[in-house]
Motif scaffolding. Structure first.
Motif, PDB file in Angstrom:
ATOM      1  N   LYS A   1      -7.323  45.291  -4.008  1.00 24.05           N
ATOM      2  CA  LYS A   1      -6.302  44.395  -4.536  1.00 24.05           C
ATOM      3  C   LYS A   1      -5.034  44.519  -3.701  1.00 24.05           C
ATOM      4  N   ASP A   2      -4.293  43.413  -3.562  1.00 21.72           N
ATOM      5  CA  ASP A   2      -3.121  43.397  -2.694  1.00 21.72           C
ATOM      6  C   ASP A   2      -1.997  44.292  -3.209  1.00 21.72           C
ATOM      7  N   ASN A   3      -2.000  44.599  -4.518  1.00 19.86           N
ATOM      8  CA  ASN A   3      -0.931  45.460  -5.040  1.00 19.86           C
ATOM      9  C   ASN A   3      -1.378  46.904  -5.234  1.00 19.86           C
ATOM     10  N   LYS A   4      -2.559  47.246  -4.737  1.00 19.54           N
ATOM     11  CA  LYS A   4      -3.026  48.628  -4.765  1.00 19.54           C
ATOM     12  C   LYS A   4      -2.499  49.355  -3.524  1.00 19.54           C
ATOM     13  N   VAL A   5      -1.865  50.508  -3.737  1.00 19.47           N
ATOM     14  CA  VAL A   5      -1.386  51.346  -2.630  1.00 19.47           C
ATOM     15  C   VAL A   5      -2.351  52.515  -2.476  1.00 19.47           C
ATOM     16  N   GLN A   6      -3.004  52.598  -1.338  1.00 18.79           N
ATOM     17  CA  GLN A   6      -3.928  53.702  -1.099  1.00 18.79           C
ATOM     18  C   GLN A   6      -3.139  54.991  -0.828  1.00 18.79           C
ATOM     19  N   ILE A   7      -3.659  56.075  -1.361  1.00 14.70           N
ATOM     20  CA  ILE A   7      -3.050  57.382  -1.130  1.00 14.70           C
ATOM     21  C   ILE A   7      -3.915  58.164  -0.135  1.00 14.70           C
TER      22      ILE A   7
ATOM     23  N   HIS B   1       8.106  52.517 -12.122  1.00 11.44           N
ATOM     24  CA  HIS B   1       8.775  51.255 -11.807  1.00 11.44           C
ATOM     25  C   HIS B   1       7.746  50.124 -11.760  1.00 11.44           C
ATOM     26  N   PRO B   2       7.221  49.740 -12.909  1.00  6.12           N
ATOM     27  CA  PRO B   2       6.156  48.731 -12.943  1.00  6.12           C
ATOM     28  C   PRO B   2       6.567  47.377 -12.384  1.00  6.12           C
ATOM     29  N   TYR B   3       7.872  47.096 -12.358  1.00  4.10           N
ATOM     30  CA  TYR B   3       8.324  45.800 -11.831  1.00  4.10           C
ATOM     31  C   TYR B   3       8.045  45.665 -10.336  1.00  4.10           C
ATOM     32  N   LEU B   4       7.775  46.775  -9.649  1.00  4.08           N
ATOM     33  CA  LEU B   4       7.395  46.698  -8.240  1.00  4.08           C
ATOM     34  C   LEU B   4       6.003  46.073  -8.092  1.00  4.08           C
ATOM     35  N   ASN B   5       5.242  46.087  -9.190  1.00  4.19           N
ATOM     36  CA  ASN B   5       3.886  45.524  -9.203  1.00  4.19           C
ATOM     37  C   ASN B   5       2.982  46.194  -8.164  1.00  4.19           C
ATOM     38  N   LEU B   6       3.138  47.509  -8.036  1.00  4.01           N
ATOM     39  CA  LEU B   6       2.310  48.305  -7.135  1.00  4.01           C
ATOM     40  C   LEU B   6       1.737  49.474  -7.921  1.00  4.01           C
TER      41      LEU B   6
ATOM     42  N   VAL C   1       3.726  58.688  -6.158  1.00  6.61           N
ATOM     43  CA  VAL C   1       2.838  58.235  -7.231  1.00  6.61           C
ATOM     44  C   VAL C   1       3.629  57.952  -8.504  1.00  6.61           C
ATOM     45  N   MET C   2       4.532  58.860  -8.863  1.00  4.83           N
ATOM     46  CA  MET C   2       5.275  58.683 -10.113  1.00  4.83           C
ATOM     47  C   MET C   2       6.370  57.626  -9.976  1.00  4.83           C
ATOM     48  N   ILE C   3       6.919  57.455  -8.791  1.00  5.48           N
ATOM     49  CA  ILE C   3       7.898  56.371  -8.591  1.00  5.48           C
ATOM     50  C   ILE C   3       7.232  55.025  -8.844  1.00  5.48           C
ATOM     51  N   LEU C   4       6.045  54.829  -8.276  1.00  3.63           N
ATOM     52  CA  LEU C   4       5.344  53.565  -8.482  1.00  3.63           C
ATOM     53  C   LEU C   4       4.932  53.389  -9.938  1.00  3.63           C
ATOM     54  N   LYS C   5       4.580  54.482 -10.595  1.00  2.11           N
ATOM     55  CA  LYS C   5       4.168  54.398 -12.000  1.00  2.11           C
ATOM     56  C   LYS C   5       5.350  54.105 -12.911  1.00  2.11           C
TER      57      LYS C   5
ATOM     58  N   GLY D   1       8.671  51.289   2.592  1.00  2.00           N
ATOM     59  CA  GLY D   1       7.565  50.752   3.377  1.00  2.00           C
ATOM     60  C   GLY D   1       6.605  49.922   2.542  1.00  2.00           C
ATOM     61  N   VAL D   2       6.206  50.441   1.375  1.00  2.00           N
ATOM     62  CA  VAL D   2       5.242  49.681   0.563  1.00  2.00           C
ATOM     63  C   VAL D   2       5.898  48.468  -0.090  1.00  2.00           C
ATOM     64  N   VAL D   3       7.182  48.567  -0.396  1.00  2.19           N
ATOM     65  CA  VAL D   3       7.889  47.401  -0.940  1.00  2.19           C
ATOM     66  C   VAL D   3       7.890  46.268   0.086  1.00  2.19           C
ATOM     67  N   ASN D   4       7.887  46.637   1.363  1.00  4.77           N
ATOM     68  CA  ASN D   4       7.929  45.635   2.432  1.00  4.77           C
ATOM     69  C   ASN D   4       6.555  45.303   3.027  1.00  4.77           C
ATOM     70  N   GLY D   5       5.497  45.747   2.365  1.00  7.05           N
ATOM     71  CA  GLY D   5       4.177  45.282   2.776  1.00  7.05           C
ATOM     72  C   GLY D   5       3.160  46.314   3.190  1.00  7.05           C
ATOM     73  N   ALA D   6       3.537  47.567   3.392  1.00  2.91           N
ATOM     74  CA  ALA D   6       2.545  48.603   3.689  1.00  2.91           C
ATOM     75  C   ALA D   6       1.689  48.817   2.438  1.00  2.91           C
ATOM     76  N   ARG D   7       0.432  49.197   2.610  1.00 10.06           N
ATOM     77  CA  ARG D   7      -0.441  49.419   1.463  1.00 10.06           C
ATOM     78  C   ARG D   7      -1.176  50.752   1.539  1.00 10.06           C
ATOM     79  N   GLN D   8      -0.604  51.672   2.290  1.00  8.03           N
ATOM     80  CA  GLN D   8      -1.103  53.054   2.298  1.00  8.03           C
ATOM     81  C   GLN D   8       0.071  53.979   2.521  1.00  8.03           C
ATOM     82  N   ILE D   9       0.083  55.089   1.784  1.00 11.75           N
ATOM     83  CA  ILE D   9       1.095  56.122   1.976  1.00 11.75           C
ATOM     84  C   ILE D   9       0.389  57.421   2.346  1.00 11.75           C
TER      85      ILE D   9
END
Length: 391
Positions: free
Chosen positions: A2-8, A252-257, A246-250, A218-226
Motif C-alpha cells: 500500500k502507498d501509505n505503508k512505511v517499510q521498516i 500522528h494518524p493524520y500523516l496517513n502513514l 514507529v511511535m511517531i507514525l502511530k 523523508g517519509v512525509v515527502n515520499g520515501a516509503r522505507q526507514i
C-alpha cells in the motif's frame, strides 16, 4: 505494498553492531533476528558477509530462522562482495542485496579519487551484477545528504534502469536539516524518471540529533522505507531509532502513514538488545528509556493520577510498559504520596496524609528517591506521632 505503508528496515545487526564494544556472536544475532521478525520488521540487514567469516556465517544462519522478513546483506560496489553476499543469502526466502557507492563530491574526490561518470558506471555495474543473484536489489548512494540533488537524481535514474528496486538516500554524516532532507526526497520523487518502479529509503545518522526528524521528513515527502536500529545504536552518535519513528507514525494518524510493527514488543526488544550488546539505554531515551513514563514533579504527578493523558501522549501499554511510574522525591506532592501509599495497602484520610507528608519530606530531603520500604517506615512514624493507626 500500500502507498501509505512505511517499510521498516532494521540494521541493528549490521550498522548497530559497528559500535565499538557491541560485537555479537552468531547465537546472539539469531536471538535478536528472531525477535525482530516477531516485532514485524520488513527487512533485516543481517550483516556485511564479505567483511569476515563470522559475518558470513551469521548471515547464513539468520536466513534459516527468519520466517517473515526479507533478509539483506550489505556489499560495496565490488563483484566479490556481491558474490559472497549472494552465497550467504542463498537459503533466504526473500533475499535482498544492498550495494552502493559514495556519491558526494567529498567521496568522489578524496575517497575514490575518481569522477562522477566513473561512479555512475560502477553503480550501474554493481546493481546489474547483483540482479544476476536476486530480484530485490537495494542501492545506497553513500553521503547522499551532501550530494548535489541533480547528480543524485541522475545516479538514481541509472541504477533504476539497471534493476534497483530500492534507493537508499543516506544522510551518512547526520548533517542535513529536516527541511533539507525532506526536500531532497521530494526532488527525487519529482525528477527521477522511473521512480515509480523503486522505493525511496531514508538512512539517517544522528550526529546532530536529527536522525528521527530527518527520517520522518523523508517519509512525509515520499520515501516509503526507514532504515533504523533498536535504541538508535550505530556508528558515532547512532542511527534513527526504530521505536521513535514507529511511535511517531502511530501517534500522528493524520500523516496517513503506518508500519506493521507490533509496538507492544518495543520495550522488551529494547531491553534484549541492550543486554546482548552491553549498551545501556539512557534513562531519558524516548519511548524505551526508564524515565519515559516516570513522573517526579508534584504538578505532573497530580495531573497523571487524575488523567494519564494530561502529561502522557503515549499509553505505556502500547510499547509494552505495564504502567506509568510515580517516583517519590522532594518535589512530589500529597497526591503522589497518597497514590503510592495506596498501592502498598495504606488508605489515608486527609488528616493521616497531612501528618505522613511532613514525615515524607524529611525522608525525601535526605535521599534522591523514596521507595516502598521507606513508605512503610513513614507510616510507622505517623502511628507514633499521631496515634492514628494507618496499618
Amino acid at each position: 505494498m500500500k502507498d501509505n505503508k512505511v517499510q521498516i528496515f532494521d540494521t541493528t545487526l549490521r550498522d548497530g553492531e559497528q559500535v565499538p564494544g557491541c560485537k555479537l556472536d552468531t547465537k546472539q544475532k539469531l536471538i535478536i533476528a528472531e525477535r525482530l521478525d516477531q516485532l514485524g520488521v520488513d527487512i533485516i540487514e543481517a550483516g556485511f558477509p564479505v567483511s569476515s567469516p563470522g559475518d558470513f556465517n551469521a548471515v547464513s544462519e539468520v536466513v534459516k530462522v527468519v520466517k517473515n522478513a526479507s533478509v539483506c546483506g550489505l556489499t560495496r560496489a565490488v563483484k566479490k562482495d556481491i558474490e559472497v553476499a549472494a552465497e550467504a543469502l542463498k537459503n533466504a526466502k526473500r533475499p535482498r542485496i544492498h550495494t552502493g557507492i559514495g556519491t558526494s563530491d567529498s567521496h568522489i574526490k578524496y575517497k575514490f579519487k575518481s569522477s562522477q561518470e566513473e561512479v555512475i558506471r560502477r553503480a550501474k555495474e554493481a546493481v546489474s551484477y547483483a540482479k544476476n543473484f536476486v530480484d530485490d536489489v537495494e542501492f545506497y548512494a553513500e553521503d547522499a545528504g551532501r550530494t548535489d540533488n541533480a547528480f543524485l537524481a541522475k545516479v538514481c535514474e541509472e541504477v533504476i534502469k539497471s534493476g534497483a528496486t530500492v534507493l537508499n538516500i543516506p544522510d551518512t554524516t547526520g548533517y542535513c536539516l529536516p527541511e533539507e532532507y525532506g526536500a531532497k526526497i521530494k526532488y527525487l520523487k519529482e525528477n527521477v524518471k522511473g521512480i515509480e518502479n523503486a522505493i525511496l529509503s531514508c538512512h539517517c545518522h544522528n550526529d546532530l540529533g536529527l536522525a528521527t526528524a530527518n527520517s520522518i521528513s523523508g517519509v512525509v515527502n515520499g520515501a516509503r522505507q526507514i532504515e533504523c536500529t533498536i535504541n538508535g545504536i550505530g556508528e558515532r552518535a547512532g542511527n534513527t531509532a526504530l521505536e521513535e519513528v514507529v511511535m511517531i507514525l502511530k501517534q500522528h494518524p493524520y500523516l496517513n502513514l503506518y508500519t506493521d510493527i507490533n509496538s507492544q514488543l518495543l520495550f522488551d526488544t529494547s531491553r534484549m538488545v541492550s543486554e546482548k550488546m552491553g549498551m545501556l539505554v539512557q534513562p531519558n531515551k524516548a519511548i524505551v528509556g526508564a524515565n519515559a513514563f516516570a513522573h517526579s514533579s508534584g504538578i505532573h504527578q497530580d495531573g497523571v493520577i487524575k488523567n494519564r493523558e494530561t502529561y502522557e501522549i503515549i499509553n505505556p501499554e502500547d510499547v509494552g510498559v505495564n504502567e506509568s511510574s510515580i517516583v517519590l522525591t522532594a518535589r512530589s506532592g500529597r497526591a503522589a504520596l497518597a497514590y503510592r501509599a495506596k498501592k502498598i495497602g495504606y488508605e489515608l484520610t486527609k488528616v493521616q496524609l497531612d501528618v505522613a507528608y511532613k514525615t515524607f519530606l524529611e525522608f525525601a530531603d535526605k535521599q534522591k528517591e523514596v521507595v516502598d520500604e521507606d513508605i512503610h517506615l513513614i507510616m510507622k512514624e505517623v502511628n507514633k506521632i499521631s496515634k492514628i493507626s494507618v496499618a
